[in-house]
Design a protein around this motif. Structure first.
Motif, PDB file in Angstrom:
ATOM      1  N   VAL A 100       0.832  -1.206   0.000  1.00  0.00           N
ATOM      2  CA  VAL A 100       0.000   0.000   0.000  1.00  0.00           C
ATOM      3  C   VAL A 100       0.866   1.255   0.000  1.00  0.00           C
ATOM      4  N   ALA A 101       1.916   1.264   0.824  1.00  0.00           N
ATOM      5  CA  ALA A 101       2.798   2.433   0.888  1.00  0.00           C
ATOM      6  C   ALA A 101       3.425   2.710  -0.471  1.00  0.00           C
ATOM      7  N   ASN A 102       3.864   1.666  -1.148  1.00  0.00           N
ATOM      8  CA  ASN A 102       4.450   1.830  -2.467  1.00  0.00           C
ATOM      9  C   ASN A 102       3.437   2.429  -3.440  1.00  0.00           C
ATOM     10  N   GLY A 103       2.195   1.967  -3.345  1.00  0.00           N
ATOM     11  CA  GLY A 103       1.164   2.481  -4.236  1.00  0.00           C
ATOM     12  C   GLY A 103       0.883   3.957  -4.023  1.00  0.00           C
ATOM     13  N   PHE A 104       0.897   4.385  -2.780  1.00  0.00           N
ATOM     14  CA  PHE A 104       0.583   5.784  -2.489  1.00  0.00           C
ATOM     15  C   PHE A 104       1.743   6.719  -2.828  1.00  0.00           C
ATOM     16  N   ALA A 105       2.909   6.172  -3.122  1.00  0.00           N
ATOM     17  CA  ALA A 105       4.030   7.023  -3.523  1.00  0.00           C
ATOM     18  C   ALA A 105       3.710   7.783  -4.805  1.00  0.00           C
ATOM     19  N   SER A 106       2.827   7.251  -5.624  1.00  0.00           N
ATOM     20  CA  SER A 106       2.455   7.922  -6.875  1.00  0.00           C
ATOM     21  C   SER A 106       1.248   8.846  -6.703  1.00  0.00           C
ATOM     22  N   ILE A 107       0.679   8.863  -5.486  1.00  0.00           N
ATOM     23  CA  ILE A 107      -0.527   9.651  -5.229  1.00  0.00           C
ATOM     24  C   ILE A 107      -0.243  10.865  -4.351  1.00  0.00           C
ATOM     25  N   LEU A 108       0.613  10.687  -3.348  1.00  0.00           N
ATOM     26  CA  LEU A 108       0.875  11.770  -2.396  1.00  0.00           C
ATOM     27  C   LEU A 108       1.714  12.879  -3.016  1.00  0.00           C
ATOM     28  N   GLN A 109       1.521  14.075  -2.481  1.00  0.00           N
ATOM     29  CA  GLN A 109       2.290  15.231  -2.920  1.00  0.00           C
ATOM     30  C   GLN A 109       2.961  15.879  -1.720  1.00  0.00           C
ATOM     31  N   LYS A 110       3.927  16.714  -1.989  1.00  0.00           N
ATOM     32  CA  LYS A 110       4.619  17.422  -0.926  1.00  0.00           C
ATOM     33  C   LYS A 110       3.625  18.236  -0.092  1.00  0.00           C
ATOM     34  N   GLY A 111       3.739  18.112   1.235  1.00  0.00           N
ATOM     35  CA  GLY A 111       2.842  18.843   2.126  1.00  0.00           C
ATOM     36  C   GLY A 111       1.625  18.052   2.557  1.00  0.00           C
ATOM     37  N   ASP A 112       1.314  16.944   1.851  1.00  0.00           N
ATOM     38  CA  ASP A 112       0.242  16.055   2.328  1.00  0.00           C
ATOM     39  C   ASP A 112       0.636  15.466   3.682  1.00  0.00           C
ATOM     40  N   GLU A 113      -0.361  15.050   4.448  1.00  0.00           N
ATOM     41  CA  GLU A 113      -0.074  14.545   5.788  1.00  0.00           C
ATOM     42  C   GLU A 113      -0.558  13.110   5.964  1.00  0.00           C
ATOM     43  N   ILE A 114       0.245  12.341   6.698  1.00  0.00           N
ATOM     44  CA  ILE A 114      -0.056  10.956   7.053  1.00  0.00           C
ATOM     45  C   ILE A 114      -0.110  10.882   8.570  1.00  0.00           C
ATOM     46  N   ILE A 115      -1.096  10.184   9.087  1.00  0.00           N
ATOM     47  CA  ILE A 115      -1.221  10.026  10.542  1.00  0.00           C
ATOM     48  C   ILE A 115      -1.036   8.565  10.914  1.00  0.00           C
ATOM     49  N   VAL A 116      -0.165   8.304  11.891  1.00  0.00           N
ATOM     50  CA  VAL A 116      -0.029   6.977  12.487  1.00  0.00           C
ATOM     51  C   VAL A 116      -0.246   7.136  13.991  1.00  0.00           C
ATOM     52  N   SER A 117      -0.335   6.015  14.701  1.00  0.00           N
ATOM     53  CA  SER A 117      -0.526   6.099  16.147  1.00  0.00           C
ATOM     54  C   SER A 117       0.768   5.796  16.881  1.00  0.00           C
ATOM     55  N   ALA A 118       0.832   6.233  18.133  1.00  0.00           N
ATOM     56  CA  ALA A 118       2.012   5.992  18.970  1.00  0.00           C
ATOM     57  C   ALA A 118       2.140   4.530  19.373  1.00  0.00           C
ATOM     58  N   LEU A 119       1.134   3.710  19.083  1.00  0.00           N
ATOM     59  CA  LEU A 119       1.117   2.309  19.509  1.00  0.00           C
ATOM     60  C   LEU A 119       1.581   1.344  18.419  1.00  0.00           C
ATOM     61  N   GLU A 120       2.187   1.869  17.369  1.00  0.00           N
ATOM     62  CA  GLU A 120       2.447   1.027  16.206  1.00  0.00           C
ATOM     63  C   GLU A 120       3.667   0.122  16.345  1.00  0.00           C
TER      64      GLU A 120
END
Length: 404
Positions: A100-120
């Motif tokens: 999934v991460a590889n796929g989104f490399a072609s979708i995301l742009q500079k300044g877009d934000e990704i949220i993860v949790s502290a429990l990962e």
């Protein structure tokens, strides 16, 4: 009601000894054990119809293809995916996340934000850091509190129109916390963000319904669910899987190849390049059948009973502290004894035939939050018993007597 003695008879490894003691296996959060019913399926495949799939007109290939695709359908129904081709076979949760991460490399742009949790787990941190480095996106973190719970008010503040992706585990592998993923998904969708749920630790204990959750992606590993290692799955909504480019190129994932241009196969084959772990996929389906034959409601109730019993007994030990005290948690206890390194406790327990995990459990940010080097983690499954928990408690007491 679970007949635990009958169930234990299904697991050959539970009859062995370690260091001259009966094996007490409390490292289920790392990998579960495999019942004879799944072992038999693996032996049957290699004994009777080992062949490559989707390509041969001969009988063995057709038999293997049928068994492999039937396993996909079993998994589709188990997770309540709308369509079988929304289930992508992978080598495990880490592979699924990276796809999934590889796929989104072609979708995301500079300044877009990704949220993860502290429990990962690290596998749900590092791929997103790599993605941010590649795209210029920014990684944000939902903080946690002392009970090992996510601070949902802070999550509300992190969400914005810049949020494109949200990733969290369903259950923390280090603490056992069950995260409020329904709320996380619903709120992410209000700002148009996609959500991936890491279900590796949840699937042994509960039966996720991906349509009811409205998850965009859900990932899991077979070896946590009484299945083989090296096998997992990615569920993705059809619309998202169609948007993402292939992760790997090769055989099986193509429709037509010329030296001028290649067109890709339809789902799910677009993401399944090369010869897959055929036996692993078939055995994954068998493991799902086995777990469902016991019943996930029954599993959850019995494991909660084990968790409560173990928590009560362990807290009688002087100097013992449990990390991860959320009221909504599964059968994982992470603990330390004041003044004793967790590795030393784990080593002594191993001499007594008791298998626990020690260290940071691939969740180093959690340990940094608590300012500890790691914990002793005892994780229970439906084939464990209260008598085994008594042995664990006695073993910890013995370790304390030796090390203090």
């Amino acid at each position: 009601m679970i007949d635990v003695q009958k169930i234990r008879n299904d697991f050959p490894i539970l009859r062995r000894e370690v260091n001259g003691k009966p094996l007490v296996y409390f490292d289920n959060a790392a990998t579960s054990q495999t019942p004879q019913q799944v072992i038999d399926v693996i032996v049957d495949y290699y004994s009777n119809y080992n062949a490559n799939i989707h390509r041969g007109v001969h009988a063995l290939s057709q038999e293997a293809t049928d068994a492999y695709e039937q396993a996909r359908i079993k998994i589709q129904k188990h997770f309540n995916a709308a369509k079988a081709h929304e289930i992508i076979f992978t080598s495990g949760t880490t592979h699924s996340i990276n796809l999934v991460a590889n796929g989104f490399a072609s979708i995301l742009q500079k300044g877009d934000e990704i949220i993860v949790s502290a429990l990962e787990h690290h596998s749900n941190i590092v791929p997103w850091q790599m993605l941010c480095e590649k795209t210029g996106a920014v990684l944000k973190v939902i903080p946690m509190n002392q009970d090992g719970e996510l601070m949902m008010n802070a999550y509300d503040d992190l969400l914005s129109s810049k949020t494109k992706l949200v990733f969290t585990n369903h259950i923390s592998n280090a603490l056992g916390t069950i995260n409020p993923i329904e709320e996380i998904i619903r709120k992410a969708h209000t700002v148009g963000a996609a959500v991936l749920i890491d279900g590796a630790q949840a699937c042994p204990h509960i039966k996720p319904d991906v349509q009811a959750l409205d998850a965009d992606f859900y990932v899991a590993s077979a070896h946590k669910i009484c299945g083989p290692t090296g096998q997992g799955m990615l569920y993705g909504k059809e619309e998202w899987l169609n948007k993402l480019p292939p992760y790997q190129g090769g055989g099986e994932m193509i429709e037509e190849v010329t030296f001028e241009k290649t067109t890709y196969a339809d789902l799910p084959h677009k993401f399944e390049a090369g010869t897959p772990n055929i036996c692993g996929g078939i055995a994954f389906g068998a493991a799902i059948d086995y777990m469902n034959s016991i019943g996930f409601d029954e599993i959850a109730a019995y494991e909660h009973e084990l968790l409560e019993y173990a928590t009560e007994q362990l807290l009688n030990i002087e100097g013992l502290k449990i990390y991860g005290t959320s009221k909504n948690k599964t059968s994982v206890i992470s603990f330390n004894i004041e003044g004793i390194h967790p590795y030393d406790i784990g080593t002594i327990l191993d001499k007594l035939g008791i298998a626990v995990r020690t260290g940071h459990h691939c969740a180093q940010p959690i340990m940094d939050y608590y300012k500890i080097p790691g914990t002793v983690r005892a994780s229970f499954s439906f084939y464990n018993t209260k008598e085994e928990i008594d042995l664990l408690v006695a073993g910890v007491e013995r370790a304390v007597g030796m090390l203090v």
